[in-house]
Scaffold this motif. Structure first.
Motif, mmCIF file in Angstrom:
data_model
loop_
_atom_site.group_PDB
_atom_site.id
_atom_site.type_symbol
_atom_site.label_atom_id
_atom_site.label_comp_id
_atom_site.label_asym_id
_atom_site.label_seq_id
_atom_site.Cartn_x
_atom_site.Cartn_y
_atom_site.Cartn_z
ATOM 1 N N MET A 32 0.852 -1.181 0.000
ATOM 2 C CA MET A 32 0.000 0.000 0.000
ATOM 3 C C MET A 32 0.890 1.235 0.000
ATOM 4 S SD MET A 32 -3.347 -0.610 2.345
ATOM 5 C CE MET A 32 -2.470 -0.837 3.882
ATOM 6 N N VAL A 33 0.442 2.279 -0.692
ATOM 7 C CA VAL A 33 1.229 3.505 -0.788
ATOM 8 C C VAL A 33 0.393 4.692 -0.316
ATOM 9 C CG1 VAL A 33 2.432 5.103 -2.326
ATOM 10 C CG2 VAL A 33 2.642 2.627 -2.681
ATOM 11 N N ASP A 34 1.016 5.475 0.545
ATOM 12 C CA ASP A 34 0.433 6.723 1.040
ATOM 13 C C ASP A 34 1.258 7.860 0.465
ATOM 14 O OD1 ASP A 34 -0.754 8.743 2.567
ATOM 15 O OD2 ASP A 34 0.566 8.361 4.280
ATOM 16 N N LEU A 35 0.632 8.727 -0.336
ATOM 17 C CA LEU A 35 1.306 9.922 -0.832
ATOM 18 C C LEU A 35 1.252 10.955 0.285
ATOM 19 C CD1 LEU A 35 2.654 10.899 -3.487
ATOM 20 C CD2 LEU A 35 0.494 12.014 -4.031
ATOM 21 N N PHE A 36 2.421 11.326 0.820
ATOM 22 C CA PHE A 36 2.517 12.095 2.051
ATOM 23 C C PHE A 36 3.010 13.502 1.723
ATOM 24 C CE2 PHE A 36 4.662 13.517 5.913
ATOM 25 C CZ PHE A 36 3.818 13.083 6.926
ATOM 26 N N MET A 37 2.184 14.512 1.955
ATOM 27 C CA MET A 37 2.566 15.884 1.652
ATOM 28 C C MET A 37 2.508 16.745 2.907
ATOM 29 S SD MET A 37 1.290 18.437 -1.425
ATOM 30 C CE MET A 37 -0.201 19.160 -0.732
ATOM 31 N N VAL A 38 3.599 17.441 3.183
ATOM 32 C CA VAL A 38 3.634 18.387 4.297
ATOM 33 C C VAL A 38 3.003 19.687 3.821
ATOM 34 C CG1 VAL A 38 5.100 19.673 5.884
ATOM 35 C CG2 VAL A 38 5.691 17.324 5.287
ATOM 36 N N ALA A 39 1.837 19.999 4.355
ATOM 37 C CA ALA A 39 1.097 21.180 3.915
ATOM 38 C C ALA A 39 1.726 22.443 4.505
ATOM 39 C CB ALA A 39 -0.366 21.076 4.349
ATOM 40 N N SER A 40 1.867 23.451 3.654
ATOM 41 C CA SER A 40 2.489 24.716 4.061
ATOM 42 C C SER A 40 1.855 25.841 3.253
ATOM 43 C CB SER A 40 3.996 24.659 3.786
ATOM 44 O OG SER A 40 4.244 24.710 2.386
ATOM 45 N N PRO A 41 2.160 27.097 3.573
ATOM 46 C CA PRO A 41 1.641 28.186 2.751
ATOM 47 C C PRO A 41 2.080 28.096 1.295
ATOM 48 C CG PRO A 41 2.449 29.042 4.843
ATOM 49 C CD PRO A 41 2.865 27.609 4.776
ATOM 50 N N MET A 42 3.166 27.350 1.023
ATOM 51 C CA MET A 42 3.668 27.223 -0.343
ATOM 52 C C MET A 42 2.875 26.250 -1.200
ATOM 53 S SD MET A 42 5.828 28.805 1.502
ATOM 54 C CE MET A 42 6.368 27.533 2.653
ATOM 55 N N ASN A 43 2.166 25.300 -0.591
ATOM 56 C CA ASN A 43 1.436 24.319 -1.409
ATOM 57 C C ASN A 43 -0.032 24.152 -1.026
ATOM 58 O OD1 ASN A 43 1.500 22.759 0.939
ATOM 59 N ND2 ASN A 43 3.192 21.476 0.237
ATOM 60 N N ILE A 44 -0.524 24.997 -0.131
ATOM 61 C CA ILE A 44 -1.909 24.853 0.320
ATOM 62 C C ILE A 44 -2.903 25.051 -0.825
ATOM 63 C CG2 ILE A 44 -2.189 27.284 0.986
ATOM 64 C CD1 ILE A 44 -3.529 24.229 2.934
ATOM 65 N N ASP A 45 -2.483 25.753 -1.872
ATOM 66 C CA ASP A 45 -3.372 25.941 -3.021
ATOM 67 C C ASP A 45 -3.283 24.793 -4.022
ATOM 68 O OD1 ASP A 45 -4.341 28.404 -2.113
ATOM 69 O OD2 ASP A 45 -2.675 29.504 -3.025
ATOM 70 N N ASP A 46 -2.456 23.789 -3.724
ATOM 71 C CA ASP A 46 -2.255 22.671 -4.645
ATOM 72 C C ASP A 46 -2.966 21.400 -4.206
ATOM 73 O OD1 ASP A 46 -0.622 24.180 -6.315
ATOM 74 O OD2 ASP A 46 1.199 23.673 -5.187
ATOM 75 N N LEU A 47 -3.917 21.512 -3.291
ATOM 76 C CA LEU A 47 -4.572 20.314 -2.761
ATOM 77 C C LEU A 47 -5.250 19.499 -3.858
ATOM 78 C CD1 LEU A 47 -6.172 21.711 0.532
ATOM 79 C CD2 LEU A 47 -4.032 20.437 0.273
ATOM 80 N N GLU A 48 -5.990 20.159 -4.734
ATOM 81 C CA GLU A 48 -6.700 19.433 -5.782
ATOM 82 C C GLU A 48 -5.719 18.758 -6.741
ATOM 83 O OE1 GLU A 48 -9.723 18.617 -6.130
ATOM 84 O OE2 GLU A 48 -10.696 19.881 -4.612
ATOM 85 N N ASP A 49 -4.625 19.456 -7.067
ATOM 86 C CA ASP A 49 -3.631 18.855 -7.955
ATOM 87 C C ASP A 49 -2.945 17.670 -7.284
ATOM 88 O OD1 ASP A 49 -4.187 20.637 -9.956
ATOM 89 O OD2 ASP A 49 -2.478 21.943 -9.565
ATOM 90 N N ALA A 50 -2.701 17.779 -5.974
ATOM 91 C CA ALA A 50 -2.089 16.664 -5.249
ATOM 92 C C ALA A 50 -3.028 15.461 -5.237
ATOM 93 C CB ALA A 50 -1.748 17.081 -3.822
#
Length: 375
Positions: free
Chosen positions: A216-234
């Motif tokens: 099983m794979v979990d795509l793990f992203m540390v959310a920050s002000p730099m990528n908070i607008d990329d949620l849908e793309d992630a």
């Protein structure tokens, strides 16, 4: 006490039977309420996998998870999750690295296996391997095999070194899930944050190799002000890769990011993550989402650091969590049980947290030196 699970219409409901079932009733009710509005990774008549962070049901590890929830009601401390830094080496040079310059000899295989056994004896139901880049540790499959049926084993990775052969070896050793980290769903931005061209490509290759091996794979992203607008793309990337879960953590002002205390998530950002978590998990299709700033908030399960989580760094120092550089002892000198006991006596960790303690201004003022340890 025995925990039984039913899956109907894609939803999961648990019930406890046996002499202690009444004690567990409030916990089972809260688990069922939480699960009712969210989708599992998979469900069938004999096995339910709700998340890469939760043991499959039924299993001894799942029963231990429920027992730890009951213990939390009575304020009995159990390190539900123990993470272990098994290597310091890393091919990346991340802008937000929480441990860029920790010193000391790296724990031996024997030391790590002993720590795993001690964590299991304390009640841990999940053992996570951390780094540096854990895939650089040649004995990682041996370490994974040291986690018995009482817990699940997971490993973080940037994807570097997660070859086809390594994926197969980890699957045979019993790895439950691998968490491949990204900082952006956009290759150039991810590589910039990682300080290395090709880091995004390594992540994708590692993910494909892990899935091919049956992990099983979990795509793990540390959310920050730099990528908070990329949620849908992630999320689109996670769906395109067919991973089982997208986990969103919260950037912490420590290590290289310690001078960026003003560049962390706001309350509005956390609310945005909450809505994203709930929206995606109401849909039957697509990967599951676990947004930890929401799940570990005061309205849900609360901060686990030093209460339900411990971290052993690569040199053996035991911390309340991987982002809280306040060591309470070293496993080379003392047992994990004794260190865990002393951690519970700390005046800060005895209090019910309002949220992540590393964002608590009172805590930061009381510990002015700890934020400079890893620069």
């Amino acid at each position: 006490m025995k925990i039984e699970a039913d899956a109907e219409g894609g939803k999961i409901a648990f019930r406890a039977t046996g002499p202690l079932s009444r004690v567990a009733a409030p916990v089972i009710r809260k688990i069922n309420e939480t699960f009712a509005g969210e989708k599992p990774i998979s469900s069938g008549p004999d096995r339910i996998i709700f998340s890469t962070w939760i043991p499959p049901a039924p299993s001894p590890a799942f029963d231990r998870m429920v027992s730890s929830q009951v213990a939390a009601l009575t304020r009995r401390r159990i390190p539900d999750q123990a993470s272990i830094g098994i290597v310091r080496a890393c091919p990346n040079d991340c802008l937000h690295c929480s441990a860029p310059s920790r010193r000391g000899d790296v724990l031996s295989s024997e030391d790590i296996l002993r720590v795993i056994g001690e964590a299991l004896d304390l009640g841990s139901y999940m053992i996570s391997f951390d780094g540096g880049e854990p895939m650089l540790r040649h004995d990682l499959p041996t370490l994974v095999a040291g986690v018995d049926e009482r817990a699940i084993a997971a490993s973080f990775s940037s994807g570097f070194g997660l070859t086809e052969e390594r994926g197969r070896d980890l699957k045979r050793a019993g790895l439950y899930a691998v968490r491949v980290s990204i900082d952006s769903p956009h290759p150039e931005e991810h590589d910039r944050f990682r300080g290395r061209e090709g880091a995004f490509s390594d992540a994708l290759v590692g993910i494909r190799n892990a899935l091919e091996a049956g992990l099983m794979v979990d795509l793990f992203m540390v959310a920050s002000p730099m990528n908070i607008d990329d949620l849908e793309d992630a999320y689109s990337l996670a769906a395109e890769l067919s991973v089982q879960e997208l986990s969103l953590y919260e950037i912490v002002a420590v290590g290289r990011w310690s001078s960026h205390a003003d560049e962390v998530l706001t309350g509005a950002d956390v609310e945005r993550l909450r809505r994203f978590h709930l929206e995606k998990n109401r849909r039957p299709e697509g990967p599951r989402v676990s947004a930890f700033p929401y799940l570990l908030g005061p309205e849900m399960f609360g901060c686990f650091a030093g209460r339900r989580w411990l971290h052993v760094d690569a040199s053996g120092d035991v911390l309340p969590c991987a982002y809280m550089p306040t060591p309470f002892g070293n496993v080379r000198d003392r047992s994990l049980r004794d260190i865990w006991r002393d951690m519970g006596r700390d005046r800060w960790l005895r209090r019910r947290p309002r949220g992540c303690m590393m964002k608590d201004e009172e805590f930061r003022r009381a510990h002015p030196g700890i934020f400079d340890l890893d620069k």
